[in-house]
Design an enzyme around this catalytic site. Structure first.
Site, PDB file in Angstrom:
ATOM      1  N   LYS A  11      29.138  35.557 -24.134  1.00 36.91           N
ATOM      2  CA  LYS A  11      29.154  35.180 -22.714  1.00 36.91           C
ATOM      3  C   LYS A  11      30.009  33.924 -22.494  1.00 36.91           C
ATOM      4  O   LYS A  11      30.892  33.895 -21.650  1.00 36.91           O
ATOM      5  CB  LYS A  11      27.721  34.902 -22.239  1.00 36.91           C
ATOM      6  N   ASN A  12      29.722  32.882 -23.282  1.00 38.91           N
ATOM      7  CA  ASN A  12      30.375  31.603 -23.012  1.00 38.91           C
ATOM      8  C   ASN A  12      31.851  31.589 -23.389  1.00 38.91           C
ATOM      9  O   ASN A  12      32.573  30.653 -23.057  1.00 38.91           O
ATOM     10  CB  ASN A  12      29.631  30.470 -23.739  1.00 38.91           C
ATOM     11  N   ARG A  19      27.200  28.381 -13.547  1.00 40.39           N
ATOM     12  CA  ARG A  19      27.785  27.104 -13.970  1.00 40.39           C
ATOM     13  C   ARG A  19      29.304  27.262 -14.171  1.00 40.39           C
ATOM     14  O   ARG A  19      30.092  26.409 -13.795  1.00 40.39           O
ATOM     15  CB  ARG A  19      27.113  26.661 -15.279  1.00 40.39           C
ATOM     16  N   CYS A  25      21.851  27.287 -15.209  1.00 34.17           N
ATOM     17  CA  CYS A  25      20.463  27.104 -15.618  1.00 34.17           C
ATOM     18  C   CYS A  25      19.999  25.669 -15.362  1.00 34.17           C
ATOM     19  O   CYS A  25      20.755  24.718 -15.554  1.00 34.17           O
ATOM     20  CB  CYS A  25      20.328  27.417 -17.107  1.00 34.17           C
ATOM     21  N   ARG A  29      23.364  18.209 -15.225  1.00 33.89           N
ATOM     22  CA  ARG A  29      24.641  18.923 -15.296  1.00 33.89           C
ATOM     23  C   ARG A  29      25.666  18.485 -14.240  1.00 33.89           C
ATOM     24  O   ARG A  29      26.116  19.273 -13.408  1.00 33.89           O
ATOM     25  CB  ARG A  29      24.402  20.434 -15.218  1.00 33.89           C
ATOM     26  N   PRO A  30      26.033  17.199 -14.257  1.00 34.02           N
ATOM     27  CA  PRO A  30      27.049  16.727 -13.316  1.00 34.02           C
ATOM     28  C   PRO A  30      28.434  17.268 -13.688  1.00 34.02           C
ATOM     29  O   PRO A  30      28.597  17.880 -14.750  1.00 34.02           O
ATOM     30  CB  PRO A  30      27.000  15.208 -13.488  1.00 34.02           C
ATOM     31  N   ILE A  31      29.420  17.021 -12.824  1.00 34.64           N
ATOM     32  CA  ILE A  31      30.783  17.464 -13.143  1.00 34.64           C
ATOM     33  C   ILE A  31      31.762  16.289 -13.130  1.00 34.64           C
ATOM     34  O   ILE A  31      32.961  16.469 -12.956  1.00 34.64           O
ATOM     35  CB  ILE A  31      31.274  18.590 -12.196  1.00 34.64           C
ATOM     36  N   ASP A  32      31.213  15.082 -13.303  1.00 34.15           N
ATOM     37  CA  ASP A  32      32.074  13.898 -13.240  1.00 34.15           C
ATOM     38  C   ASP A  32      33.196  13.922 -14.282  1.00 34.15           C
ATOM     39  O   ASP A  32      34.327  13.506 -14.010  1.00 34.15           O
ATOM     40  CB  ASP A  32      31.229  12.608 -13.383  1.00 34.15           C
ATOM     41  N   LEU A  33      32.901  14.446 -15.478  1.00 36.63           N
ATOM     42  CA  LEU A  33      33.931  14.455 -16.528  1.00 36.63           C
ATOM     43  C   LEU A  33      35.079  15.409 -16.174  1.00 36.63           C
ATOM     44  O   LEU A  33      36.238  15.165 -16.509  1.00 36.63           O
ATOM     45  CB  LEU A  33      33.329  14.853 -17.875  1.00 36.63           C
ATOM     46  N   ASP A  91      21.277  25.546 -27.259  1.00 38.04           N
ATOM     47  CA  ASP A  91      20.786  26.788 -26.644  1.00 38.04           C
ATOM     48  C   ASP A  91      19.705  27.464 -27.498  1.00 38.04           C
ATOM     49  O   ASP A  91      18.934  28.267 -26.981  1.00 38.04           O
ATOM     50  CB  ASP A  91      21.941  27.787 -26.472  1.00 38.04           C
ATOM     51  N   ILE A 116      21.286  17.020 -26.031  1.00 41.19           N
ATOM     52  CA  ILE A 116      22.352  17.307 -25.057  1.00 41.19           C
ATOM     53  C   ILE A 116      21.838  17.355 -23.613  1.00 41.19           C
ATOM     54  O   ILE A 116      22.389  16.691 -22.740  1.00 41.19           O
ATOM     55  CB  ILE A 116      23.040  18.666 -25.363  1.00 41.19           C
ATOM     56  N   ARG A 136      21.051  37.249 -17.362  1.00 43.35           N
ATOM     57  CA  ARG A 136      22.314  36.532 -17.146  1.00 43.35           C
ATOM     58  C   ARG A 136      23.143  36.498 -18.431  1.00 43.35           C
ATOM     59  O   ARG A 136      24.369  36.410 -18.384  1.00 43.35           O
ATOM     60  CB  ARG A 136      22.030  35.086 -16.729  1.00 43.35           C
TER      61      ARG A 136
END
Ligand code: UD1
Length: 421
Positions: free
Chosen positions: A22-23, A92, A116, A121-125, A305, A327, A397
């Protein structure tokens, strides 16, 4: 309303063919946008997240066709369009379309990503990287509006080796002018595969597999087909589950073994004898797991995971164990449901103290995220009586058919249709 009913299972014997990753496939699907043409992706898992990614691509006038495990993506008529939160919020990986859209059209408008609920789970990076590439980023109501008159390669040192941010930067950099140097990049197998795919499209990337990636924008990229790798987390789910039950379980479809080396080592520590074979692995288990201390980490450490799958197995072990998550803030969410099944796990911060020799009792439980849901399936197999798992959409999913797979190994597991939610 479909639920999964899992009953106490005495052994796991049989063969499971592990689905495609999936990933890996989600960023590859985003990468198809970088060229105009038709790409064929084989060994594509038939899972909900892939369907949502197809829906997102179709919103950009990309044609997608799934036939069995072959996904065809036709980007010839692709057109830029805003991606609403009603779609991006389902996934995501929708955020990866930001890098791909910037590479193709120098602008992107999209709702915030979902995914999930395993942490903030920010997106600043991701955004810091794009700012360095001369992208103008603003937030209009609930939409991220990003544009660049000149998508420029840059030097960017990630403060944390985020998998998603590395993928997003790779996608944008492949379509940018000049050279991009990413330091502190993630080194997960999914990054290696995305790099290889971009290279097959004509991108120039040095340092693949290391934490310093150098990407040289080449202008025109061409469409390319992709043969997807196996899902190392799905493989790990079944391998670790085997530690709690006696039997011989064969996992096939496994290519690059190094992608799950740590999981194999962990299975060995738990007492499984793992034999590598030509097309996969054979796990021989006595069913008596060994206790120990385990910690998740960035690749090549133990994958975060798989912690929710490891925890129920450790409950059956010959002594007390400890696991630590490093993590995500909420990866230990499974403990709540396991304690309802009689686990008696204590959590302090990001560490769980797991007593050994516990026989869980089956009851009604609720999936709240993908891997927590998979962990509940494992718990159900080890528990006395029946475990009825609701909200299995979370499991679907990422797992093509966890019921089919485990039935193939003799597990007592089935779908159950009920009127209640
Ligand atoms: C991906 C995987 C997920 C896996 C994770 C770590 C997909 C679809 N998901 O998630 O299964 O568990 O890698 O291997 O591929 N972070 C920030 N700012 C950012 C981005 C991330 O602070 O801009 C933090 C996150 O909150 C988290 C950590 O970095 O604590 C790791 O996140 P990241 O590596 O980005 O994971 P994902 O790409 O979301």
């Amino acid at each position: 309303m479909r639920k999964i009913c899992v009953k106490e299972t005495s052994a796991l014997n049989g063969e499971i063919r592990v689905q495609g990753s999936k990933n890996t496939v989600l960023p590859v699907m985003a990468a198809t946008l970088l060229a105009s043409g038709v790409s064929v992706i084989t060994n594509c898992p038939d899972i909900e997240d892939v369907h949502v990614m197809c829906e997102l691509l179709r919103h950009l006038h990309v044609k997608t066709k799934m036939s069995g495990n072959v996904l065809t993506v036709d980007t010839r008529q692709a057109e830029n369009a805003p991606l609403p939160y009603s779609l991006t919020g389902k996934l995501r990986s929708s955020i990866l379309l930001l890098g791909a859209m910037l590479a193709r059209w120098q602008r992107a408008e999209l709702g915030m990503p979902g995914g999930c609920a395993i942490g903030l789970r920010p997106i600043d990076l991701h955004l810091e990287g794009f700012l360095r590439m001369h992208v103008d980023v603003s937030l209009r109501q609930d939409m991220l509006v990003c544009r660049s008159f000149y998508l420029q390669g840059c030097e960017y040192h990630l403060r944390f080796p985020s998998v998603g941010a590395t993928e997003n930067m790779l996608l944008a950099a492949a379509g940018a002018k000049g050279r991009t140097v990413l330091r502190g990049a993630a080194v997960e197998p999914e990054i290696v595969e995305l790099c290889r795919y971009l290279v097959s499209m004509g991108a120039l990337i040095e340092g693949i597999g290391t934490d310093v990636l150098v990407i040289k924008g080449t202008g025109e990229l061409t469409p390319s087909d992709y043969s997807n790798v196996y899902d190392r987390i799905v493989a790990g789910t079944y391998l670790l589950t085997a530690a709690g039950l006696p039997g011989k379980l064969k996992l096939t479809g496994i290519g690059e073994m190094s992608y799950m080396e740590n999981t194999i080592q962990t299975a060995s520590r738990l007492g499984i004898s793992v034999k590598k074979q030509q097309d996969g692995i054979l796990a021989i288990s006595s069913g008596q797991a060994r206790a120990g201390c385990f910690e998740s980490g960035i690749h090549p450490a133990f994958p975060t995971d798989l912690l929710p799958v490891l925890i129920p197995v450790l409950l059956t072990a010959d002594g007390a164990s400890r696991v630590r998550e490093t993590i995500f803030e909420n990866r230990l969410g499974i403990v709540q449901e396991l304690n309802r099944m009689g686990a008696g796990i204590r959590v302090s911060g990001q560490t769980a103290g797991i007593p050994g020799g516990i026989k869980l009792t089956g009851c009604r439980v609720r999936a709240t995220d993908l891997r927590q849901g998979a962990g509940l399936v494992t718990a159900g197999l080890l528990a006395e009586g029946s475990t009825l798992i609701s909200d299995i959409g979370y499991i679907e999913r990422g797992y093509e058919d966890i019921v089919r797979d485990l039935q193939a190994a003799g597990a007592v597991i089935m779908y159950e249709e009920t009127d209640e939610s």
